[in-house]
Scaffold this motif. Structure first.
Motif, PDB file in Angstrom:
ATOM      1  N   PRO A  24     -63.995  15.708  -0.596  1.00 36.91           N
ATOM      2  CA  PRO A  24     -64.264  14.730   0.322  1.00 36.91           C
ATOM      3  C   PRO A  24     -65.742  14.436   0.676  1.00 36.91           C
ATOM      4  CG  PRO A  24     -62.591  16.297   1.196  1.00 36.91           C
ATOM      5  CD  PRO A  24     -63.134  16.951  -0.159  1.00 36.91           C
ATOM      6  N   ASN A  69     -55.991  14.930  -3.805  1.00 39.65           N
ATOM      7  CA  ASN A  69     -56.436  16.032  -2.980  1.00 39.65           C
ATOM      8  C   ASN A  69     -57.405  16.953  -4.069  1.00 39.65           C
ATOM      9  OD1 ASN A  69     -55.428  16.081  -0.429  1.00 39.65           O
ATOM     10  ND2 ASN A  69     -53.526  17.236  -1.000  1.00 39.65           N
ATOM     11  N   VAL A  78     -62.233  11.510   6.348  1.00 33.76           N
ATOM     12  CA  VAL A  78     -60.571  11.964   6.150  1.00 33.76           C
ATOM     13  C   VAL A  78     -60.054  11.718   7.512  1.00 33.76           C
ATOM     14  CG1 VAL A  78     -59.239  13.600   5.607  1.00 33.76           C
ATOM     15  CG2 VAL A  78     -61.223  13.522   4.290  1.00 33.76           C
ATOM     16  N   THR A  79     -59.207  10.891   7.596  1.00 37.44           N
ATOM     17  CA  THR A  79     -58.405  10.564   8.728  1.00 37.44           C
ATOM     18  C   THR A  79     -56.982  11.132   8.806  1.00 37.44           C
ATOM     19  OG1 THR A  79     -57.834   8.169   7.987  1.00 37.44           O
ATOM     20  CG2 THR A  79     -59.924   8.826   9.626  1.00 37.44           C
ATOM     21  N   SER A 129     -67.339  10.723   0.186  1.00 37.27           N
ATOM     22  CA  SER A 129     -67.832  10.129   1.382  1.00 37.27           C
ATOM     23  C   SER A 129     -69.344   9.672   0.811  1.00 37.27           C
ATOM     24  CB  SER A 129     -67.949  10.993   2.292  1.00 37.27           C
ATOM     25  OG  SER A 129     -66.633  11.473   2.989  1.00 37.27           O
ATOM     26  N   TYR A 133     -56.565   5.928  -0.255  1.00 39.39           N
ATOM     27  CA  TYR A 133     -56.257   7.288  -0.482  1.00 39.39           C
ATOM     28  C   TYR A 133     -56.759   7.784  -1.554  1.00 39.39           C
ATOM     29  CZ  TYR A 133     -52.541   6.033   2.872  1.00 39.39           C
ATOM     30  OH  TYR A 133     -51.981   5.736   4.139  1.00 39.39           O
ATOM     31  N   ASN A 137     -54.102  13.715   6.315  1.00 45.88           N
ATOM     32  CA  ASN A 137     -53.967  14.718   5.351  1.00 45.88           C
ATOM     33  C   ASN A 137     -52.334  14.831   4.841  1.00 45.88           C
ATOM     34  OD1 ASN A 137     -56.408  16.006   4.751  1.00 45.88           O
ATOM     35  ND2 ASN A 137     -56.136  17.177   6.837  1.00 45.88           N
ATOM     36  N   TYR A 161     -55.101  12.752   0.600  1.00 44.76           N
ATOM     37  CA  TYR A 161     -55.878  12.441   2.050  1.00 44.76           C
ATOM     38  C   TYR A 161     -56.292  11.079   2.111  1.00 44.76           C
ATOM     39  CZ  TYR A 161     -60.301  13.480  -0.304  1.00 44.76           C
ATOM     40  OH  TYR A 161     -61.540  13.536  -1.308  1.00 44.76           O
ATOM     41  N   LYS A 162     -56.288  10.620   3.296  1.00 39.49           N
ATOM     42  CA  LYS A 162     -56.513   9.215   3.580  1.00 39.49           C
ATOM     43  C   LYS A 162     -58.025   9.206   4.208  1.00 39.49           C
ATOM     44  CE  LYS A 162     -54.837   7.145   7.146  1.00 39.49           C
ATOM     45  NZ  LYS A 162     -53.935   6.236   8.114  1.00 39.49           N
ATOM     46  N   MET A 163     -58.934   8.264   3.559  1.00 37.32           N
ATOM     47  CA  MET A 163     -60.195   7.996   4.419  1.00 37.32           C
ATOM     48  C   MET A 163     -60.263   6.415   4.926  1.00 37.32           C
ATOM     49  SD  MET A 163     -62.570   9.782   1.674  1.00 37.32           S
ATOM     50  CE  MET A 163     -63.787  10.273   2.857  1.00 37.32           C
TER      51      MET A 163
END
Length: 292
Positions: A203, A199, A232-233, A207, A196, A235, A240-242
């Protein structure tokens, strides 16, 4: 009824032939014959055992992809040979001492009938055991899940399969009860790592840095495919979760997961990538009293 008569006739003739062979021997001669039979069977079994072990330990056999299957089938035939030789030795020794073996031979002659009437489960075990072995559904050393039991296969026989779970408990499963087998040893395992990010972090920047970190793992011999950063998978309000994913052979995923997670954390600390702050909501005393 005719089958019983024919079986009895053959058994009596075989018994009479063996009895006549040893009829003229004295006591010491009989003991010598018995000793020779026992020593002979022992030597034959030792020769077979050493030959099999030498073949299984050879680099040529170990290099085969089906090595576990070869071990399973070889051990099975070795067991059958031992049983057959022991039975032959016992029947001959009985004949040497003048004990009739006709009842034993007659029993073997009608064994198929007895199985059909009173040992149907045994037949199912044996038939299913043959299919398991020769279709190579699983072998000794494979990680499997059978009838809800997950563990390592320790032995595959014609009648039962022995599986030891991760609690070191040995489960003995009749082959006739095995309907669904999940062989986890022969499939690539997918590992998914979620992390995580606050915000406030871009992103694209995150990445780029994470991809640079995991790039060196693409040449790792333990990895079959990946690792690939999905992006990002998910929000949330403050984060946000990656997610990244990779595939390995069974059992090799854990150390890689620990190492990759550590590298992700180091990268986030080095690049000042913020992780979401966990905020705990405090309840004032007046509010808590009102709730009581």
């Amino acid at each position: 009824m005719n089958l019983d008569k024919n079986t009895d006739t053959v058994a009596n003739e075989a018994d009479a032939a063996l009895q006549s062979t040893f009829a003229g021997l004295g006591s010491w001669q009989r003991l010598a014959v018995v000793a020779a039979i026992i020593i002979g069977i022992f030597i034959i079994l030792q020769i077979i055992n050493r030959f099999i072990n030498r073949q299984l330990n050879s680099n040529k056999i170990k290099g085969k992809g089906s090595y576990n299957r070869i071990v399973t089938v070889t051990k099975l035939f070795e067991r059958i040979i031992k049983i057959v030789l022991t039975f032959i030795g016992v029947t001959i020794i009985m004949s040497v001492f003048g004990i009739s073996i006709a009842p034993i031979l007659a029993t073997l002659g009608v064994f198929s009938l007895a199985i059909g009437v009173g040992a149907q489960n045994l037949v199912k075990d044996v038939i299913n055991g043959f299919f398991i072995i020769f279709e190579d559904q699983y072998s000794v050393g494979d990680l499997v899940e059978i009838e809800g039991i997950e563990g390592i296969v320790e032995d595959v026989g014609l009648r039962v399969t022995k599986v030891r779970d991760f609690g070191k408990i040995l489960h003995i499963i009749p082959n006739s009860n095995i309907s669904i087998v999940s062989n986890k040893e022969r499939a690539n395992v997918r590992t998914k790592i979620d992390f995580y990010v606050d915000n406030s972090c871009d992103p694209s920047f995150v990445s780029e840095k994470i991809k640079g970190t995991i790039e060196r793992y693409k040449d790792d011999a333990r990895i079959v495919m990946g690792p690939n950063l999905w992006g990002v998978t998910e929000n949330a309000k403050d984060s946000y979760k990656m997610t990244l994913v990779y595939y390995t052979k069974q059992g090799e995923q854990y150390e890689l997961e620990y190492a990759i997670r550590a590298e992700i954390l180091k990268t986030m600390q080095r690049e000042n990538i913020k992780m979401p702050i966990v905020r705990n909501k405090l309840i004032q005393k007046e509010d808590s009293d009102a709730l009581l």
